[in-house]
Design an enzyme around this catalytic site. Structure first.
Site, PDB file in Angstrom:
ATOM      1  N   TYR A   1     -31.999-102.134 105.371  1.00 50.97           N
ATOM      2  CA  TYR A   1     -31.094-102.391 104.250  1.00 50.97           C
ATOM      3  C   TYR A   1     -31.353-101.345 103.190  1.00 50.97           C
ATOM      4  O   TYR A   1     -32.509-101.080 102.830  1.00 50.97           O
ATOM      5  CB  TYR A   1     -31.345-103.793 103.691  1.00 50.97           C
ATOM      6  CG  TYR A   1     -30.512-104.132 102.468  1.00 50.97           C
ATOM      7  CD1 TYR A   1     -29.130-104.323 102.569  1.00 50.97           C
ATOM      8  CD2 TYR A   1     -31.111-104.275 101.219  1.00 50.97           C
ATOM      9  CE1 TYR A   1     -28.370-104.645 101.453  1.00 50.97           C
ATOM     10  CE2 TYR A   1     -30.352-104.604 100.094  1.00 50.97           C
ATOM     11  CZ  TYR A   1     -28.987-104.784 100.216  1.00 50.97           C
ATOM     12  OH  TYR A   1     -28.241-105.103  99.111  1.00 50.97           O
TER      13      TYR A   1
ATOM     14  N   ASP B   1     -36.291 -94.218 102.507  1.00 51.40           N
ATOM     15  CA  ASP B   1     -36.002 -95.225 101.481  1.00 51.40           C
ATOM     16  C   ASP B   1     -37.277 -96.031 101.232  1.00 51.40           C
ATOM     17  O   ASP B   1     -37.694 -96.822 102.070  1.00 51.40           O
ATOM     18  CB  ASP B   1     -34.849 -96.117 101.962  1.00 51.40           C
ATOM     19  CG  ASP B   1     -34.471 -97.187 100.940  1.00 51.40           C
ATOM     20  OD1 ASP B   1     -35.163 -97.323  99.903  1.00 51.40           O
ATOM     21  OD2 ASP B   1     -33.465 -97.905 101.183  1.00 51.40           O
TER      22      ASP B   1
ATOM     23  N   LYS C   1     -37.618-101.308  92.617  1.00 52.97           N
ATOM     24  CA  LYS C   1     -38.539-102.440  92.592  1.00 52.97           C
ATOM     25  C   LYS C   1     -39.810-102.175  91.759  1.00 52.97           C
ATOM     26  O   LYS C   1     -39.727-102.208  90.540  1.00 52.97           O
ATOM     27  CB  LYS C   1     -38.812-102.895  94.030  1.00 52.97           C
ATOM     28  CG  LYS C   1     -37.481-103.362  94.694  1.00 52.97           C
ATOM     29  CD  LYS C   1     -37.613-104.191  95.927  1.00 52.97           C
ATOM     30  CE  LYS C   1     -36.291-104.826  96.331  1.00 52.97           C
ATOM     31  NZ  LYS C   1     -35.513-104.126  97.354  1.00 52.97           N
TER      32      LYS C   1
END
Ligand SMILES: *Cc1c(COP(=O)(O)O)cnc(C)c1O
Length: 444
Positions: free
Chosen positions: A149, A244, A276
């Site tokens: 994702y 990522d 994050k």
């Protein structure tokens, strides 16, 4: 303490009913809604250290940590002090500020990127990295892996087309076929599929994007050498390798997931994305890479990219305070706490006869309710979601807030002390028995 007059109906249920009347599903990001496990999400009023307190006054040991960001636990006093001081000076100016420079320097010093550009979400980071890769290479095809994702970027909300190495189809209504017709979706950890895709489209591939160590199908680590293989095949074909690290960056290890393989194997991604942890609980994310590539971004280069709140002084201050406090001791503490929880979860599930596999990438881990290790999305998908739902609710009833989905990493923080870990360990045996009862597995 409760601030709501809730009579006999729990305040979370009252709020959820009100939320559903004004917001789709009552939530602002789907996984929060408990659709995968059933029941009512707890509305959290406040959080300190490893503990969440909901609007009914219930306390939970937190295994979500805001889906990764809260590496130091909630309301860390030094992060809070830095943020409060920053807020007192004003919250956004639309001009360059000092914390942006300091956070960029911190990120450059801890990762292989030479330059970074800040954005406000991980989605924006991957979207921008792909645009930059396309602008840099003058090519259009993007390769990604099923189960990875990268935020809700149109071109990446894609499912594999029929047949190996064919172009993808939209993964959700609302994404036009034209947005995914340049995306190729491959099975994770499958070198032959990657080789076939490059053989087919090699000179058209702008970039390959992968989670550095996937955590969004549960934790499915790269097989030994897989990321290095990806870096090399991209290099050979003139495509960019985008790693990522929105989830793993400053989380899996001090140097992210790259600290688990690339650092020792001697390769670096062309571009990386972060989010994050680097926002310290605020909306902040970044993409970065080699200077030669980053210099193609506006205003120095022709590839356009911008953001009104990008590099916001409060968010960058929180991120900077978090990263400066994230010492080797923090990662050692989290790794040790993770080992304790993993071992206890496995022991409890074994005693209850529940088939399971624990997988990790650095300090991140997942418990799959399967009997074979998951190496890709198809493997992860065999997890027993009914058993997980029962396990989840039994843990919640005993004061432990797990991710409300079987396909997520469990996150700990440096604030997970003996009390918090003890609460988790005490809840595990009963939860494992609940999972056994709900299990759809034949052999138990
Ligand atoms: C969370 C995540 C994103 C998306 O970040 P948002 O801030 O939610 O847009 C992208 N990539 C990975 C690997 C993530 O875990």
């Amino acid at each position: 303490m409760p601030t709501l007059d809730h009579g006999s109906v729990p305040a979370s249920e009252q709020l959820f009913a009100r939320a559903k009347a004004v917001t789709p599903g009552g939530v602002n990001s789907p996984v929060r809604a408990f659709n995968a496990v059933g029941g009512t999400p707890r509305f959290i009023r406040e959080a300190h250290g490893a503990w969440l307190t909901d609007v009914d006054g219930n306390r939970y040991a937190d295994l979500i940590c805001s889906w990764g960001p809260m590496l130091l636990g909630h309301a860390h006093p030094e992060v809070q002090a830095a943020v409060q001081a920053a807020v007192a000076r004003g919250t956004s100016y639309g001009t360059p500020t000092e914390p942006e420079v300091e956070l960029a320097e911190e990120i450059v010093s801890r990762t292989p990127v030479e330059e970074v550009r800040f954005v406000s979400s991980g989605t924006e980071a991957t979207m921008s990295a792909i645009r930059l890769a396309r602008g840099f290479t003058g090519r259009e095809v993007v390769i990604k892996f099923a189960g990875c994702y990268h935020g809700h970027v149109d071109a990446l909300l894609a499912s594999a087309g029929s047949g190996l190495a064919t172009f993808a189809v939209p993964g959700t209504p609302g994404v036009p076929a034209s947005s995914t017709e340049l995306t190729v979706v491959l099975p994770y950890n499958d070198r032959a599929a990657v080789e076939a895709a490059f053989a087919e489209y090699g000179d058209r591939v702008a970039c390959l994007i992968t989670e550095a160590a996937p955590g969004n199908m549960g934790v499915v680590p790269p097989e030994e050498g897989f990321n290095g293989f990806l870096a090399e095949i991209c290099r050979r074909h003139g495509a960019l390798f985008i790693s990522d690290e929105v989830m793993t960056g400053f989380r899996a290890t001090r140097e992210g997931a790259w600290g688990l393989d690339g650092k020792h194997e001697g390769w670096t991604p062309d571009l990386m994305t972060f989010g994050k942890v680097m926002g310290g609980g605020f909306p902040a994310a970044a993409f970065g890479g080699r200077a030669e590539i980053m210099q193609r971004l506006s205003p120095v280069g022709p590839v356009y990219q911008a953001g009104t709140l990008s590099g916001n002084p409060i968010a960058t201050t929180a991120g900077l305070a978090t990263l400066r406090l994230a010492t080797d001791e923090v990662y050692t503490h989290i790794a040790n706490a993770a080992e304790t929880v993993k071992a206890a979860a496995s022991q409890a599930l074994t005693q209850a006869g529940v088939p399971h596999v624990v997988q990790n990438a650095g300090t991140m881990f997942s418990v799959f309710f399967t009997d074979a290790p998951a190496t890709d999305f198809a493997g992860a998908s065999t997890t027993d979601v009914a058993a997980y739902a029962a396990f989840f609710h039994a843990m919640l009833a005993r004061g432990v807030y797990l991710p409300p989905s079987a396909f997520e990493a469990w996150f700990l923080s440096s604030a997970h002390d003996e009390e918090a870990v003890g609460t988790i360990l005490a809840a595990l045996p009963e939860a494992a028995r609940a999972a056994a009862q709900a299990s759809t597995a034949v052999a138990r």
